[in-house]
Each structure stands twice: as structure tokens, then as C-alpha cells.
Design an enzyme around this catalytic site. Structure first.
Site, PDB file in Angstrom:
ATOM      1  N   LYS A  12       0.836  -1.203   0.000  1.00 40.26           N
ATOM      2  CA  LYS A  12       0.000   0.000   0.000  1.00 40.26           C
ATOM      3  C   LYS A  12       0.877   1.262   0.000  1.00 40.26           C
ATOM      4  CE  LYS A  12      -3.887  -2.230   2.400  1.00 40.26           C
ATOM      5  NZ  LYS A  12      -4.774  -2.176   3.594  1.00 40.26           N
ATOM      6  N   TYR A  52     -12.248  -2.295  -3.317  1.00 41.76           N
ATOM      7  CA  TYR A  52     -12.745  -2.362  -1.941  1.00 41.76           C
ATOM      8  C   TYR A  52     -14.274  -2.358  -1.885  1.00 41.76           C
ATOM      9  CZ  TYR A  52      -8.163  -1.983   0.340  1.00 41.76           C
ATOM     10  OH  TYR A  52      -6.896  -2.236   0.808  1.00 41.76           O
ATOM     11  N   ASN A 115      -1.687  -0.228   7.325  1.00 42.98           N
ATOM     12  CA  ASN A 115      -1.242  -1.601   7.610  1.00 42.98           C
ATOM     13  C   ASN A 115      -0.424  -2.239   6.481  1.00 42.98           C
ATOM     14  OD1 ASN A 115      -3.322  -2.111   5.855  1.00 42.98           O
ATOM     15  ND2 ASN A 115      -4.568  -3.294   7.300  1.00 42.98           N
ATOM     16  N   HIS A 118      -1.905  -5.348   1.320  1.00 42.24           N
ATOM     17  CA  HIS A 118      -3.185  -6.010   1.025  1.00 42.24           C
ATOM     18  C   HIS A 118      -2.893  -7.401   0.478  1.00 42.24           C
ATOM     19  CE1 HIS A 118      -7.177  -6.858  -0.593  1.00 42.24           C
ATOM     20  NE2 HIS A 118      -6.522  -7.388  -1.614  1.00 42.24           N
ATOM     21  N   GLU A 131      -9.486 -10.135  -7.936  1.00 43.76           N
ATOM     22  CA  GLU A 131      -8.536  -9.033  -7.752  1.00 43.76           C
ATOM     23  C   GLU A 131      -7.414  -9.084  -8.788  1.00 43.76           C
ATOM     24  OE1 GLU A 131      -9.373  -8.551  -2.957  1.00 43.76           O
ATOM     25  OE2 GLU A 131      -7.500  -9.492  -3.597  1.00 43.76           O
TER      26      GLU A 131
HETATM   27  P1  DAT Z   1      -7.764  -6.944   5.324  1.00 43.66           P
HETATM   28  O1  DAT Z   1      -6.942  -5.853   4.674  1.00 43.66           O
HETATM   29  O2  DAT Z   1      -7.023  -7.617   6.448  1.00 43.66           O
HETATM   30  O3  DAT Z   1      -8.326  -7.922   4.330  1.00 43.66           O
HETATM   31  P2  DAT Z   1     -10.444  -5.829   5.506  1.00 43.66           P
HETATM   32  O4  DAT Z   1     -10.714  -6.396   4.162  1.00 43.66           O
HETATM   33  O5  DAT Z   1     -11.429  -6.136   6.595  1.00 43.66           O
HETATM   34  O6  DAT Z   1      -9.002  -6.219   6.047  1.00 43.66           O
HETATM   35  O7  DAT Z   1     -10.374  -4.226   5.403  1.00 43.66           O
HETATM   36  C1  DAT Z   1      -9.705  -3.613   4.315  1.00 43.66           C
HETATM   37  C2  DAT Z   1      -8.882  -2.489   4.852  1.00 43.66           C
HETATM   38  O8  DAT Z   1      -9.722  -1.482   5.429  1.00 43.66           O
HETATM   39  C3  DAT Z   1      -7.927  -2.885   5.991  1.00 43.66           C
HETATM   40  O9  DAT Z   1      -6.698  -3.375   5.493  1.00 43.66           O
HETATM   41  C4  DAT Z   1      -7.772  -1.609   6.755  1.00 43.66           C
HETATM   42  C5  DAT Z   1      -9.110  -0.923   6.580  1.00 43.66           C
HETATM   43  N1  DAT Z   1      -9.996  -1.163   7.727  1.00 43.66           N
HETATM   44  C6  DAT Z   1     -10.592  -2.334   8.054  1.00 43.66           C
HETATM   45  N2  DAT Z   1     -11.353  -2.208   9.145  1.00 43.66           N
HETATM   46  C7  DAT Z   1     -11.229  -0.907   9.528  1.00 43.66           C
HETATM   47  C8  DAT Z   1     -11.767  -0.124  10.591  1.00 43.66           C
HETATM   48  N3  DAT Z   1     -12.588  -0.657  11.499  1.00 43.66           N
HETATM   49  N4  DAT Z   1     -11.400   1.175  10.674  1.00 43.66           N
HETATM   50  C9  DAT Z   1     -10.586   1.728   9.764  1.00 43.66           C
HETATM   51  N5  DAT Z   1     -10.043   1.054   8.719  1.00 43.66           N
HETATM   52  C10 DAT Z   1     -10.363  -0.239   8.609  1.00 43.66           C
HETATM   53 MG    MG Z   2      -9.853  -7.820   2.960  1.00 48.09          MG
END
Ligand code: DAT
Ligand code: MG
Length: 154
Positions: A12, A52, A115, A118, A131
Site C-alpha cells: 500500500k 474495496y 497496515n 493487502h 482481484e
Molecule cells: P484486510 O486488509 O485484512 O483484508 P479488511 O478487508 O477487513 O481487512 O479491510 C480492508 C482495509 O480497510 C484494511 O486493510 C484496513 C481498513 N480497515 C478495516 N477495518 C477498519 C476499521 N474498522 N477502521 C478503519 N479502517 C479499517
Molecule cells: Mg480484505
């Protein structure tokens, strides 16, 4: 060799800005995964919103799209046995603060919204193919053999 799988991975904008592309690539290479495509690019809003899409109703969606379009990303496809799940394991939890040391997010991050990486989700079957298709054309996926493949797999 057992069944090979492909997964979509992206360093990212925070990881790119912090000079972590090499570290992330090294971890996958060292593990024995095979790079089959890579693209350094600036994502536009349409692509970010599609990528997303599953989160479009979440309160963090707009901030997430702002962040992922805030600078270039390193998009990649990695191949290997059980690759989708193995890469997720190497990434750690979504929140770096909850991620074990030794994982990418656990070693390289502190904050949920920054974080570093991805990876396609093994709990969302088909997300890897979806994806990969979103970011790469078929002819950009390279079929090749790692010279150490016979030593990586029984
Ligand atoms: P991942 O990236 O582990 O697959 P995800 O698909 O649930 O996680 O979410 C996509 C991204 O969105 C994640 O990398 C960081 C952000 N994100 C997830 N939950 C969040 C939250 N509660 N508050 C802020 N950002 C969040
Ligand atoms: Mg995810």
C-alpha cells in the site's frame, strides 16, 4: 507438486513511501512463493472503489479509498501451494497492533489504517481471481519455473 494457487498482493502507499517494497518481496521469495506479475502504479478512485467494493457501506470506506489512492502502490501476483492462505498468514491480522511479531503487519506497522499490505482473502473464495483480473491482463501473468521448485515441493 500439489496444486498451485495464485494470490493478489499489494504494498500500500504507506509501505511504498516507507521503503518497504523490498522487505515484503523478500519475505515471499524466501518462503518459496513465485512472483508471476508486478506493476508499480497509481490507483485511481474508480479502481479503488471497485477493489474495496465489499466495504462500500462501512464508515471507513471513504478514508480507505483516499488512503489507497494517496500515492503509488506495488501490485503483484504470487503463486505457490496454498498461496492465498499462506500469504494471509504471513501478513498477520488486519490490525497491526493485533498482529504477531514475525508477520508483515506485526513487524512493520502499528496502526489499523496504515497496515502496509493487502492480500486476497482465503475466507472470501474467488477474491484472488477477481482481484488479479482487476489489476492485470492475462498476458501480464508470466508462466515460468523457479529453478529451486523441485526442492521446494515433495
Ligand atoms: P484486510 O486488509 O485484512 O483484508 P479488511 O478487508 O477487513 O481487512 O479491510 C480492508 C482495509 O480497510 C484494511 O486493510 C484496513 C481498513 N480497515 C478495516 N477495518 C477498519 C476499521 N474498522 N477502521 C478503519 N479502517 C479499517
Ligand atoms: Mg480484505
Amino acid at each position: 507438486m500439489s496444486e498451485q494457487e495464485r494470490t493478489f498482493v499489494m504494498v500500500k502507499p504507506d509501505g511504498v513511501q516507507r521503503g518497504l517494497i523490498g522487505d515484503v518481496i523478500s519475505r515471499f521469495e524466501d518462503r518459496g512463493l513465485k512472483l508471476v506479475a508486478a506493476k508499480f502504479k497509481q490507483i485511481d478512485r474508480d479502481l479503488a472503489e471497485e477493489h474495496y467494493g465489499e466495504h462500500e457501506d462501512k464508515p471507513f470506506f471513504d478514508g480507505l479509498v483516499d488512503f489507497i489512492t494517496s500515492g503509488p502502490v506495488m501490485a503483484m501476483v504470487w503463486e505457490g501451494q496454498d498461496a492465498v492462505r499462506q500469504v494471509r498468514g504471513m501478513m498477520g491480522e488486519t490490525d497491526p497492533a493485533e498482529s504477531a511479531p514475525g508477520t508483515i503487519r506485526g513487524d512493520l506497522g502499528l496502526d489499523l489504517g496504515r497496515n502496509v499490505i493487502h492480500g486476497s482473502d482465503h475466507e472470501d473464495p474467488g477474491s484472488n481471481e477477481r482481484e488479479i483480473e482487476l489489476f492485470f491482463d492475462d498476458e501480464e501473468l508470466v508462466d515460468w519455473e523457479r529453478v529451486d521448485e523441485t526442492w521446494l515441493y515433495e
